[in-house]
Design a protein around this motif. Sequence first.
Motif, PDB file in Angstrom:
ATOM      1  N   GLU B  29       0.829  -1.209   0.000  1.00 11.00           N
ATOM      2  CA  GLU B  29       0.000   0.000   0.000  1.00 11.00           C
ATOM      3  C   GLU B  29       0.862   1.257   0.000  1.00 11.00           C
ATOM      4  O   GLU B  29       0.563   2.227  -0.682  1.00 11.00           O
ATOM      5  CB  GLU B  29      -0.936   0.020   1.207  1.00 11.00           C
ATOM      6  N   CYS B  30       1.929   1.237   0.794  1.00 13.47           N
ATOM      7  CA  CYS B  30       2.792   2.424   0.882  1.00 13.47           C
ATOM      8  C   CYS B  30       3.384   2.760  -0.478  1.00 13.47           C
ATOM      9  O   CYS B  30       3.559   3.934  -0.814  1.00 13.47           O
ATOM     10  CB  CYS B  30       3.888   2.185   1.917  1.00 13.47           C
ATOM     11  N   VAL B  31       3.690   1.738  -1.241  1.00 11.01           N
ATOM     12  CA  VAL B  31       4.287   1.957  -2.560  1.00 11.01           C
ATOM     13  C   VAL B  31       3.265   2.631  -3.486  1.00 11.01           C
ATOM     14  O   VAL B  31       3.612   3.513  -4.275  1.00 11.01           O
ATOM     15  CB  VAL B  31       4.763   0.612  -3.175  1.00 11.01           C
ATOM     16  N   ASN B  32       2.012   2.222  -3.351  1.00  9.56           N
ATOM     17  CA  ASN B  32       0.961   2.803  -4.202  1.00  9.56           C
ATOM     18  C   ASN B  32       0.766   4.293  -3.959  1.00  9.56           C
ATOM     19  O   ASN B  32       0.300   5.004  -4.832  1.00  9.56           O
ATOM     20  CB  ASN B  32      -0.384   2.104  -3.941  1.00  9.56           C
ATOM     21  N   TRP B  33       1.079   4.741  -2.752  1.00 12.66           N
ATOM     22  CA  TRP B  33       0.735   6.116  -2.373  1.00 12.66           C
ATOM     23  C   TRP B  33       1.939   7.038  -2.207  1.00 12.66           C
ATOM     24  O   TRP B  33       1.764   8.249  -2.046  1.00 12.66           O
ATOM     25  CB  TRP B  33      -0.045   6.106  -1.054  1.00 12.66           C
ATOM     26  N   CYS B  34       3.148   6.498  -2.200  1.00 16.50           N
ATOM     27  CA  CYS B  34       4.330   7.324  -1.884  1.00 16.50           C
ATOM     28  C   CYS B  34       4.565   8.393  -2.958  1.00 16.50           C
ATOM     29  O   CYS B  34       4.757   8.066  -4.138  1.00 16.50           O
ATOM     30  CB  CYS B  34       5.570   6.440  -1.756  1.00 16.50           C
ATOM     31  N   PRO B  35       4.581   9.683  -2.576  1.00 18.08           N
ATOM     32  CA  PRO B  35       4.734  10.725  -3.587  1.00 18.08           C
ATOM     33  C   PRO B  35       6.129  10.803  -4.209  1.00 18.08           C
ATOM     34  O   PRO B  35       6.264  11.135  -5.381  1.00 18.08           O
ATOM     35  CB  PRO B  35       4.416  12.019  -2.816  1.00 18.08           C
ATOM     36  N   THR B  36       7.163  10.490  -3.436  1.00 14.53           N
ATOM     37  CA  THR B  36       8.508  10.584  -4.027  1.00 14.53           C
ATOM     38  C   THR B  36       8.806   9.364  -4.906  1.00 14.53           C
ATOM     39  O   THR B  36       9.486   9.486  -5.925  1.00 14.53           O
ATOM     40  CB  THR B  36       9.598  10.728  -2.943  1.00 14.53           C
ATOM     41  N   TYR B  37       8.271   8.221  -4.527  1.00 14.52           N
ATOM     42  CA  TYR B  37       8.417   7.026  -5.376  1.00 14.52           C
ATOM     43  C   TYR B  37       7.768   7.316  -6.728  1.00 14.52           C
ATOM     44  O   TYR B  37       8.327   7.026  -7.789  1.00 14.52           O
ATOM     45  CB  TYR B  37       7.747   5.826  -4.696  1.00 14.52           C
ATOM     46  N   ASP B  38       6.604   7.940  -6.664  1.00 11.94           N
ATOM     47  CA  ASP B  38       5.867   8.275  -7.883  1.00 11.94           C
ATOM     48  C   ASP B  38       6.625   9.307  -8.716  1.00 11.94           C
ATOM     49  O   ASP B  38       6.848   9.121  -9.917  1.00 11.94           O
ATOM     50  CB  ASP B  38       4.484   8.818  -7.463  1.00 11.94           C
ATOM     51  N   ALA B  39       7.075  10.391  -8.054  1.00  9.95           N
ATOM     52  CA  ALA B  39       7.734  11.476  -8.786  1.00  9.95           C
ATOM     53  C   ALA B  39       9.108  11.078  -9.317  1.00  9.95           C
ATOM     54  O   ALA B  39       9.623  11.692 -10.239  1.00  9.95           O
ATOM     55  CB  ALA B  39       7.859  12.700  -7.880  1.00  9.95           C
ATOM     56  N   ALA B  47      10.780   3.092  -2.487  1.00  5.92           N
ATOM     57  CA  ALA B  47       9.554   2.454  -1.987  1.00  5.92           C
ATOM     58  C   ALA B  47       9.679   2.211  -0.483  1.00  5.92           C
ATOM     59  O   ALA B  47      10.630   1.563  -0.033  1.00  5.92           O
ATOM     60  CB  ALA B  47       9.331   1.131  -2.712  1.00  5.92           C
ATOM     61  N   PRO B  48       8.729   2.729   0.300  1.00  3.05           N
ATOM     62  CA  PRO B  48       8.854   2.583   1.759  1.00  3.05           C
ATOM     63  C   PRO B  48       9.058   1.151   2.229  1.00  3.05           C
ATOM     64  O   PRO B  48       9.898   0.878   3.074  1.00  3.05           O
ATOM     65  CB  PRO B  48       7.528   3.163   2.267  1.00  3.05           C
ATOM     66  N   CYS B  96       2.620   6.977   3.889  1.00  6.77           N
ATOM     67  CA  CYS B  96       2.855   5.542   4.077  1.00  6.77           C
ATOM     68  C   CYS B  96       2.346   5.072   5.435  1.00  6.77           C
ATOM     69  O   CYS B  96       1.849   3.951   5.567  1.00  6.77           O
ATOM     70  CB  CYS B  96       4.330   5.198   3.885  1.00  6.77           C
ATOM     71  N   ALA B  97       2.449   5.952   6.447  1.00  2.00           N
ATOM     72  CA  ALA B  97       1.947   5.575   7.774  1.00  2.00           C
ATOM     73  C   ALA B  97       0.429   5.507   7.767  1.00  2.00           C
ATOM     74  O   ALA B  97      -0.172   4.625   8.383  1.00  2.00           O
ATOM     75  CB  ALA B  97       2.421   6.581   8.820  1.00  2.00           C
ATOM     76  N   THR B  98      -0.188   6.433   7.036  1.00  2.00           N
ATOM     77  CA  THR B  98      -1.651   6.457   6.978  1.00  2.00           C
ATOM     78  C   THR B  98      -2.205   5.190   6.346  1.00  2.00           C
ATOM     79  O   THR B  98      -3.207   4.654   6.802  1.00  2.00           O
ATOM     80  CB  THR B  98      -2.118   7.694   6.184  1.00  2.00           C
ATOM     81  N   VAL B  99      -1.555   4.726   5.302  1.00  2.00           N
ATOM     82  CA  VAL B  99      -2.100   3.552   4.596  1.00  2.00           C
ATOM     83  C   VAL B  99      -1.524   2.232   5.090  1.00  2.00           C
ATOM     84  O   VAL B  99      -1.971   1.172   4.652  1.00  2.00           O
ATOM     85  CB  VAL B  99      -1.886   3.670   3.060  1.00  2.00           C
ATOM     86  N   CYS B 100      -0.537   2.303   5.976  1.00  2.00           N
ATOM     87  CA  CYS B 100       0.115   1.057   6.422  1.00  2.00           C
ATOM     88  C   CYS B 100      -0.880   0.181   7.181  1.00  2.00           C
ATOM     89  O   CYS B 100      -1.434   0.589   8.197  1.00  2.00           O
ATOM     90  CB  CYS B 100       1.313   1.377   7.318  1.00  2.00           C
ATOM     91  N   GLU B 101      -1.053  -1.010   6.686  1.00  2.00           N
ATOM     92  CA  GLU B 101      -2.018  -1.924   7.315  1.00  2.00           C
ATOM     93  C   GLU B 101      -1.524  -2.417   8.666  1.00  2.00           C
ATOM     94  O   GLU B 101      -2.306  -2.864   9.489  1.00  2.00           O
ATOM     95  CB  GLU B 101      -2.292  -3.100   6.377  1.00  2.00           C
ATOM     96  N   ILE B 104       2.514   0.890  11.094  1.00  2.00           N
ATOM     97  CA  ILE B 104       3.897   1.257  11.417  1.00  2.00           C
ATOM     98  C   ILE B 104       4.012   2.780  11.373  1.00  2.00           C
ATOM     99  O   ILE B 104       3.540   3.415  10.437  1.00  2.00           O
ATOM    100  CB  ILE B 104       4.886   0.624  10.404  1.00  2.00           C
ATOM    101  N   ASN B 105       4.634   3.345  12.396  1.00  2.00           N
ATOM    102  CA  ASN B 105       4.836   4.793  12.429  1.00  2.00           C
ATOM    103  C   ASN B 105       6.058   5.101  11.560  1.00  2.00           C
ATOM    104  O   ASN B 105       7.171   5.317  12.052  1.00  2.00           O
ATOM    105  CB  ASN B 105       5.047   5.263  13.870  1.00  2.00           C
ATOM    106  N   THR B 106       5.833   5.095  10.270  1.00  2.98           N
ATOM    107  CA  THR B 106       6.950   5.159   9.328  1.00  2.98           C
ATOM    108  C   THR B 106       7.728   6.473   9.404  1.00  2.98           C
ATOM    109  O   THR B 106       8.949   6.471   9.299  1.00  2.98           O
ATOM    110  CB  THR B 106       6.449   4.955   7.891  1.00  2.98           C
ATOM    111  N   VAL B 107       7.012   7.595   9.597  1.00  5.25           N
ATOM    112  CA  VAL B 107       7.722   8.883   9.603  1.00  5.25           C
ATOM    113  C   VAL B 107       8.828   8.861  10.652  1.00  5.25           C
ATOM    114  O   VAL B 107       9.976   9.231  10.382  1.00  5.25           O
ATOM    115  CB  VAL B 107       6.742  10.044   9.895  1.00  5.25           C
ATOM    116  N   GLU B 108       8.471   8.381  11.831  1.00 10.98           N
ATOM    117  CA  GLU B 108       9.476   8.385  12.895  1.00 10.98           C
ATOM    118  C   GLU B 108      10.528   7.311  12.657  1.00 10.98           C
ATOM    119  O   GLU B 108      11.665   7.452  13.101  1.00 10.98           O
ATOM    120  CB  GLU B 108       8.784   8.238  14.243  1.00 10.98           C
TER     121      GLU B 108
END
Lengths: 265, 414
Positions: B29-39, B47-48, B96-101, B104-108
């Motif tokens: 899911e994180c890969v689908n939504w990551c803005p830098t991976y996309d850009a 990919a997170p 990525c944290a928002t969509v992580c099933e 996981i607190n990915t930002v931190e």
Amino acid sequence: MSMEYFAGISDALRLTFVQVMILANLSIGIFLIGMYINLKKWGMGSTGYGLEPSGSIFAFPKMLAYQMSEHAHIHNQSVLETFFLDILFQRRILQRSPLRWFMHFTIFFGWMALFALSLAMFLVEMIFLIGEEVGYAHSLPEFLEPVVFRELLAVPNDVFSYILLVGIVIAIYRRLFMTKVREATIAYDSILLIGLTVITITGFVADGIRTGRFWGFDMPIEYAPPAALFHVVISLLFCIAYIPFSKYIHMIAIPLALLANKGGE
Amino acid sequence: MAKREPSINTENFTAVQLMELDSCSRCGECVNWCPTYDASGEDPGLAPRDKILRWREYMNKSYGLRARLFGPKQISEEEIEEFKDDVYGCTTCGMCATVCESAINTVELWESMRANLVKRGNGPFGKQSAFLKLIGEYKNPYMEDNANRVNWLPEDVKVEDEAEILYFGGCTAELKQRKLALATTRLLNKLDIKFTMLGEDEICCGSALIRTGQYFINDTAKENAQKNIDNIKARGAKIVLYACAGCFRASLIDWPRLTGKELPFKVMHITEYLQGLIEKGEIKWEKSIDKKVTYHDPCHLGRHVGVFEPPRAVLEAIPGIEFIEMERIEENQRCCGAGGGVKAGIPDLALGVASTRVDDALATEADLLSSACPFCKRNLSDGRDAVGAKDLEVEDVVVLAAEAMGIDLSDTPK
């Protein structure tokens, strides 16, 4: 008698209830060692943001307790809400993909239910076995006789096995036929699914041989004990012993992460 | 033979974060939504989930079963350098944290990885390494004399020496985007709200150091946070207002964590404060802003701390504004690309993300793309220029509110 369930087809292959118990305990032992290693590894972290690494095996439970008690700025939800909605109901997966939720939920639900039923069967056998030794077996209610209890579990065992199978079929389909999923699959993912599949198929085959249903492939009844034994051995190894060393660890780590982060952002 | 040492260590990770590495189910899911991976054109390194996988492998190579039995397995410096580049290619937007099933607190987690790599001698990335020196020397990352924070304010702006309300301007608004700082101060004046500011006693909130993993060096971020807190207290403030999402997030989450103490005052984003005044009917609008306006949620204001509704309430209250939402909003919003040190470290990547966000705004056919953070405004303006959308105005919600209250900002100094 229940012990015969585990008997082999020949003296050379014969495995007794005691030997299966030894294997079960060995699996639990490997699991415990693995979890100790994981706790040591997690304990290499600190017990607070910006603090020095701890190195203590208690660092993880301490940090977990701290995070669970800390006020969260977004989802400051209760432990009960996290437990029921996020851990059991798996709300976060449902929010992202209903299909993936259905797949995971059927695997999770089928798996846990079968595990619980197997555990119940094991307990009844133990109660009966001890009862025979001690002498109270005759006073047990009829449904606590292993043969009767096994029959009682026959329908729920079938139902949950089908549920598990549905989830696994979807999982295999996704891994094989959905390009994005297939391309991202690594051994870490495959081993989990292969293990699950083997356990499920051997369970069906062992049951089919014993009951004569079509998934026994018309194999002679004599093959029932070793098939059941193989299923038990592989289940113990994959379901218990291998957890700390593989992707199966997610069964423990994800609920912990959900608790630590109060269900997440 | 000397025992091999692990190639990595666990400095700056909490025990829960190390556990979180094992909780990634690699659902993607994180890969689908990551803005830098996309850009980045789907650079797999960004990919997170793959960052989590790699650090988990490093952990297992260093401290797993095999490492315990046979000694740690070495990880090449090239591999760690490559990992460092990838972990800095993140705006810490938190999608990525928002969509992580697995929650996981990915930002931190990324911030801990960065701090670890800084300590190890690999990080930070490019120009980000100047932050520490600049903030240490100038108290802001823009190499500006700190006196310039407020000495430009026109004479009509009345700032008290002490007051219960303090406006924490932030480096970007006070030194680079003065229209926002002027709008905020004049707006408070017009509402007869007595407020004070820190002026040249204000020090960078620390966001740039924290997000890039440099917060622990010389305890600079901690000391600056404590000085800001002490200075705010000394001015008698009970409520601190922010018009910068980055400063707001740093104050709300990072200052208590750095200092180990609860804040002795309440912190609010200015839009939360304005929403309260609007609900009480205390704002008199004098001008209609006849524009179709859309709103970009700053990551640090929205996903990080959950302030979604107040900026919208302000926009919807302004006469004449036709408010329209973009497709991705609130917790699913797409990052502007500026955060996490990416604007300073990898400007091309920041611009790529901003351009995509501007495309989101253009799809609504809005005349104006608003936000509630000067750093977002800057990068979205760059994105607007990059895609050549000359007609799309980019402006802060507070500036729009001030203009609708009849406040003239035409004398804003450069």
